[in-house]
Design an enzyme around this catalytic site. Structure first.
Site, PDB file in Angstrom:
ATOM      1  N   VAL A   9       0.840  -1.197   0.000  1.00 22.23           N
ATOM      2  CA  VAL A   9       0.000   0.000   0.000  1.00 22.23           C
ATOM      3  C   VAL A   9       0.876   1.249   0.000  1.00 22.23           C
ATOM      4  O   VAL A   9       1.892   1.303   0.691  1.00 22.23           O
ATOM      5  CB  VAL A   9      -0.889   0.037   1.276  1.00 22.23           C
ATOM      6  CG1 VAL A   9      -1.717   1.299   1.346  1.00 22.23           C
ATOM      7  CG2 VAL A   9      -1.782  -1.185   1.338  1.00 22.23           C
ATOM      8  N   CYS A  10       0.461   2.267  -0.771  1.00 23.17           N
ATOM      9  CA  CYS A  10       1.095   3.593  -0.695  1.00 23.17           C
ATOM     10  C   CYS A  10      -0.024   4.623  -0.832  1.00 23.17           C
ATOM     11  O   CYS A  10      -1.177   4.326  -0.558  1.00 23.17           O
ATOM     12  CB  CYS A  10       2.184   3.766  -1.752  1.00 23.17           C
ATOM     13  SG  CYS A  10       1.559   3.845  -3.434  1.00 23.17           S
ATOM     14  N   ARG A  11       0.308   5.842  -1.254  1.00 20.41           N
ATOM     15  CA  ARG A  11      -0.725   6.877  -1.358  1.00 20.41           C
ATOM     16  C   ARG A  11      -1.640   6.625  -2.542  1.00 20.41           C
ATOM     17  O   ARG A  11      -2.854   6.671  -2.418  1.00 20.41           O
ATOM     18  CB  ARG A  11      -0.068   8.258  -1.474  1.00 20.41           C
ATOM     19  CG  ARG A  11      -1.050   9.408  -1.337  1.00 20.41           C
ATOM     20  CD  ARG A  11      -0.370  10.747  -1.508  1.00 20.41           C
ATOM     21  NE  ARG A  11       0.066  10.941  -2.881  1.00 20.41           N
ATOM     22  CZ  ARG A  11      -0.678  11.502  -3.838  1.00 20.41           C
ATOM     23  NH1 ARG A  11      -1.893  11.946  -3.572  1.00 20.41           N
ATOM     24  NH2 ARG A  11      -0.212  11.640  -5.053  1.00 20.41           N
ATOM     25  N   MET A  64      -3.968   4.583  -0.620  1.00 15.40           N
ATOM     26  CA  MET A  64      -4.760   5.160   0.470  1.00 15.40           C
ATOM     27  C   MET A  64      -5.744   6.223  -0.018  1.00 15.40           C
ATOM     28  O   MET A  64      -6.720   6.511   0.664  1.00 15.40           O
ATOM     29  CB  MET A  64      -3.833   5.741   1.549  1.00 15.40           C
ATOM     30  CG  MET A  64      -3.051   4.685   2.326  1.00 15.40           C
ATOM     31  SD  MET A  64      -4.090   3.458   3.164  1.00 15.40           S
ATOM     32  CE  MET A  64      -4.701   4.419   4.555  1.00 15.40           C
TER      33      MET A  64
END
Length: 102
Positions: free
Chosen positions: A64-66, A92
């Protein structure tokens, strides 16, 4: 080479059904400080190559990242080391589930 992906809604559904998910958040410290998926482990993308020893080759990891771009890079790093990885599409920015401040 694009990695396997999973939708944020599916990750949320799996978490609600008490499936033990191995989520790794590869964002920077200041981003994670604003909230991350409650069960996630934080390993910034820049630290990934030297921290692969912390991971288990027998587990699947959801990255997961932005927005989904850095986590895709993290997937490529881990996949090249024989890890089983899935990228959470949209990152996210697309996450509607609970978050926690660590």
């Amino acid at each position: 080479m694009s990695s396997k992906t999973i939708e944020p809604k599916e990750v949320e559904r799996l978490l609600e059904s008490d499936n033990p998910l191995n989520i790794i958040d590869v964002r920077e410290n200041d981003e994670v400080a604003q909230g991350m998926i409650p069960t996630a482990t934080h390993i910034p993308l820049g630290e990934m190559p030297e921290r692969t020893h912390e991971l288990d080759l027998n587990k699947e990891y959801i990255m997961v990242c932005r927005s989904g771009k850095r986590s895709e890079k993290a997937c490529a790093i881990l996949a090249s080391n024989q890890f089983n990885v899935v990228n959470m599409s949209g990152g996210m920015l697309s996450w509607k589930g609970k978050t926690t401040i660590k």
